[in-house]
Design a protein around this motif. Structure first.
Motif, mmCIF file in Angstrom:
data_model
loop_
_atom_site.group_PDB
_atom_site.id
_atom_site.type_symbol
_atom_site.label_atom_id
_atom_site.label_comp_id
_atom_site.label_asym_id
_atom_site.label_seq_id
_atom_site.Cartn_x
_atom_site.Cartn_y
_atom_site.Cartn_z
ATOM 1 N N ILE A 1 0.870 -1.175 0.000
ATOM 2 C CA ILE A 1 0.000 0.000 0.000
ATOM 3 C C ILE A 1 0.907 1.225 0.000
ATOM 4 C CG2 ILE A 1 -1.919 1.183 1.095
ATOM 5 C CD1 ILE A 1 -2.584 -1.378 2.557
ATOM 6 N N ALA A 2 0.858 2.005 -1.071
ATOM 7 C CA ALA A 2 1.760 3.144 -1.239
ATOM 8 C C ALA A 2 0.996 4.457 -1.139
ATOM 9 C CB ALA A 2 2.462 3.053 -2.593
ATOM 10 N N GLY A 3 1.691 5.508 -0.682
ATOM 11 C CA GLY A 3 1.072 6.825 -0.557
ATOM 12 C C GLY A 3 0.211 6.973 0.679
ATOM 13 N N LEU A 4 0.625 6.350 1.787
ATOM 14 C CA LEU A 4 -0.197 6.345 2.999
ATOM 15 C C LEU A 4 -0.305 7.715 3.659
ATOM 16 C CD1 LEU A 4 0.862 2.907 4.510
ATOM 17 C CD2 LEU A 4 -1.445 3.580 3.828
ATOM 18 N N GLU A 5 0.494 8.676 3.232
ATOM 19 C CA GLU A 5 0.344 10.036 3.761
ATOM 20 C C GLU A 5 -0.975 10.646 3.314
ATOM 21 O OE1 GLU A 5 2.232 10.398 -0.247
ATOM 22 O OE2 GLU A 5 2.474 9.092 1.502
ATOM 23 N N ASN A 6 -1.604 10.023 2.330
ATOM 24 C CA ASN A 6 -2.888 10.528 1.826
ATOM 25 C C ASN A 6 -4.089 9.933 2.551
ATOM 26 O OD1 ASN A 6 -1.865 12.220 -0.364
ATOM 27 N ND2 ASN A 6 -1.194 10.306 -1.281
ATOM 28 N N VAL A 7 -3.855 9.122 3.570
ATOM 29 C CA VAL A 7 -4.944 8.562 4.378
ATOM 30 C C VAL A 7 -5.214 9.518 5.538
ATOM 31 C CG1 VAL A 7 -5.683 6.610 5.795
ATOM 32 C CG2 VAL A 7 -4.336 6.217 3.719
ATOM 33 N N GLY A 8 -6.501 9.828 5.758
ATOM 34 C CA GLY A 8 -6.870 10.900 6.672
ATOM 35 C C GLY A 8 -6.687 10.635 8.148
ATOM 36 N N GLY A 9 -6.752 9.395 8.584
ATOM 37 C CA GLY A 9 -6.634 9.123 10.009
ATOM 38 C C GLY A 9 -7.004 7.694 10.346
ATOM 39 N N LEU A 10 -7.294 7.465 11.616
ATOM 40 C CA LEU A 10 -7.510 6.126 12.136
ATOM 41 C C LEU A 10 -8.665 5.408 11.454
ATOM 42 C CD1 LEU A 10 -6.785 3.996 14.311
ATOM 43 C CD2 LEU A 10 -8.428 5.130 15.815
ATOM 44 N N SER A 11 -9.827 6.045 11.389
ATOM 45 C CA SER A 11 -11.011 5.371 10.853
ATOM 46 C C SER A 11 -10.858 5.043 9.377
ATOM 47 C CB SER A 11 -12.261 6.220 11.082
ATOM 48 O OG SER A 11 -12.138 7.476 10.436
ATOM 49 N N GLU A 12 -10.235 5.941 8.632
ATOM 50 C CA GLU A 12 -10.040 5.678 7.206
ATOM 51 C C GLU A 12 -9.071 4.516 7.007
ATOM 52 O OE1 GLU A 12 -8.794 7.977 3.053
ATOM 53 O OE2 GLU A 12 -8.969 9.110 4.930
ATOM 54 N N ALA A 13 -8.029 4.464 7.824
ATOM 55 C CA ALA A 13 -7.079 3.357 7.731
ATOM 56 C C ALA A 13 -7.749 2.035 8.084
ATOM 57 C CB ALA A 13 -5.884 3.614 8.645
ATOM 58 N N LYS A 14 -8.596 2.044 9.109
ATOM 59 C CA LYS A 14 -9.291 0.820 9.506
ATOM 60 C C LYS A 14 -10.207 0.290 8.408
ATOM 61 C CE LYS A 14 -9.413 1.036 14.568
ATOM 62 N NZ LYS A 14 -10.310 1.088 15.752
ATOM 63 N N SER A 15 -10.690 1.187 7.555
ATOM 64 C CA SER A 15 -11.608 0.770 6.497
ATOM 65 C C SER A 15 -10.968 -0.167 5.486
ATOM 66 C CB SER A 15 -12.173 2.004 5.779
ATOM 67 O OG SER A 15 -11.165 2.676 5.035
ATOM 68 N N ALA A 16 -9.630 -0.262 5.494
ATOM 69 C CA ALA A 16 -8.933 -1.207 4.609
ATOM 70 C C ALA A 16 -9.166 -2.645 5.043
ATOM 71 C CB ALA A 16 -7.444 -0.900 4.578
ATOM 72 N N ASN A 17 -9.525 -2.816 6.318
ATOM 73 C CA ASN A 17 -9.898 -4.144 6.828
ATOM 74 C C ASN A 17 -8.799 -5.184 6.589
ATOM 75 O OD1 ASN A 17 -11.724 -5.830 8.138
ATOM 76 N ND2 ASN A 17 -12.720 -6.470 6.239
ATOM 77 N N LEU A 18 -7.549 -4.801 6.826
ATOM 78 C CA LEU A 18 -6.430 -5.716 6.591
ATOM 79 C C LEU A 18 -6.472 -6.916 7.525
ATOM 80 C CD1 LEU A 18 -3.477 -3.202 6.076
ATOM 81 C CD2 LEU A 18 -4.918 -4.293 4.353
ATOM 82 N N LYS A 19 -7.064 -6.760 8.672
ATOM 83 C CA LYS A 19 -7.106 -7.840 9.654
ATOM 84 C C LYS A 19 -7.828 -9.071 9.127
ATOM 85 C CE LYS A 19 -8.316 -8.621 14.514
ATOM 86 N NZ LYS A 19 -8.918 -8.014 15.737
ATOM 87 N N CYS A 20 -8.786 -8.866 8.235
ATOM 88 C CA CYS A 20 -9.587 -9.977 7.718
ATOM 89 C C CYS A 20 -8.997 -10.623 6.471
ATOM 90 C CB CYS A 20 -11.002 -9.497 7.415
ATOM 91 S SG CYS A 20 -11.926 -9.042 8.899
#
Length: 390
Positions: free
Chosen positions: A152-171
């Protein structure tokens, strides 16, 4: 432009073979696919890797049976078709090393059969009105069949915690390698840094506990300490690269299967953990399986961990503050290779036969201690490969 070598091919006649199922055009000198590719209704496999392709035509969306689209190392490829989401049978999309590709088209989440997605770039367009057609990180949320490697590239463009969680990487339980990549900082992005939330974003990107390899590149926070790190009980390898502001790295000794640690260009890293917090308790349990420790250009690092009973390879390059190796190195029975370069204090202390502590490392079969700038041929080749990979 990039120094590639391509071969010329007259592909006009290919598209008359409407029953074609496999099309291999790796390395072809071709700027764009002809719109007539839409005739290949039965095509399942399309390989354009290492080609000079710059854009994929929109008519590719009519290839409803396409399962594999291989575009790795297409360094000139700038965008994918806006209608990519209509390729509902697509299982593999390989865009590894497509360095000119700034984003994925919106709707990528609809590729419900997708199992391989090598990279998810998140760079925003300089034209705000174009960002509506760009896939955001939340589109990863429903792609839970993904397996293998994901960057996942360009993570400086992710707004914060909730937006990052929306990627659902855990699943995404079939992922084995995860690369979390922020962009390198330059003068033009200094203002943007004031509005980034790197530590929050990292906390929200909790991966599956079955992950084998984790790489964190260009992270700009001072601390790498997400709460989920200790859940990665199956992690075998971890790498931190160009995390310039990071002063401490997480509680790696608590990862029971960790075999490889790579630290590169960590300008502010002083130690492996905060000694003042005594967070590890009994240090005899530290790094029970670690086999390789590779540290490059960590200029203020002043200590190395002890209790490395399985260590086989230790590589130290441009670590100017290191004055000694752990005393236990003389009793490490598995040590095969020790490489030291550009570490003036260590070079003096462990110089062959004349250094005060040479006897502590003399049992190691392969010892290379050199000043900065001097490399063996094999080491030079490895460095070139590493630079290309980054």
């Amino acid at each position: 432009m990039f120094g590639e070598r391509f071969y010329d091919c007259n592909i006009g006649q290919i598209f008359n073979n409407v029953h074609l199922r496999v099309l291999y055009l790796r390395g072809v000198n071709l700027i764009a696919l002809p719109e007539s590719i839409c005739k290949l209704k039965h095509l399942r496999y399309l390989n354009l890797s290492r080609s000079s392709i710059e854009v994929l035509c929109e008519s590719i969306i009519y290839l409803q049976n396409l399962q594999m689209l291989l575009l790795n190392d297409c360094k000139r490829l700038e965008k994918l078709p806006r209608g990519l989401r209509y390729l509902r049978n697509l299982q593999r999309l390989d865009i590894t090393d497509c360095i000119s590709l700034s984003h994925l088209p919106r709707g990528i989440k609809e590729l419900s059969s997708l199992r391989t997605l090598s990279m998810f770039p998140l760079n925003k367009s300089v034209y705000p009105f174009l960002n509506k057609s760009v896939a955001k990180i939340g589109e990863l949320g429903s792609l839970n069949l993904l397996e293998g490697n994901l960057k996942i590239a360009g993570l400086e463009n992710v707004g914060g915690l909730s937006e990052a969680k929306s990627a659902n990487l855990k699943c995404k339980t079939n992922l084995s390698v995860l690369v979390l990549n922020w962009s390198k900082t330059d003068f033009s992005s200094r203002i943007q840094q004031m509005f980034t939330h790197d530590e929050e974003v990292l906390e929200g990107l909790e991966p599956t506990s079955s992950l084998k390899e984790l790489r964190i590149w260009d992270y700009r926070g001072k601390i790498i300490s997400p709460s989920w790190m200790l859940n990665l009980k199956n992690l075998v390898e971890i790498e931190f690269y160009w995390c310039k502001k990071c002063e401490h790295i997480p509680a790696l000794p608590r990862l029971p299967n960790l075999r490889v640690i790579v630290l590169r260009c960590m300008d502010s890293l002083k130690c492996f953990h905060d000694d003042h917090t005594n967070m590890f308790g009994n240090t005899t349990t530290m790094f029970p399986c670690l086999q390789k420790l590779d540290i490059l250009n960590c200029p203020v690092l002043n200590s190395l961990p002890s209790h490395l009973p399985k260590l086989e390879v230790l590589s130290l390059d441009c670590c100017k503050k290191l004055v000694s190796l752990p005393d236990e190195i003389q009793s490490l029975n598995f040590m095969k290779t020790l490489k030291i370069r550009g570490c003036k204090h260590l070079r003096k202390r462990y110089d062959k036969e004349i250094g005060v502590d040479w006897h502590k490392i003399s049992h190691i079969p392969n010892v290379r201690i050199r000043p900065y700038g001097e490399v063996d041929d094999d080491e030079e080749d490895e460095e070139k490969i590493d630079e290309i990979d980054k």
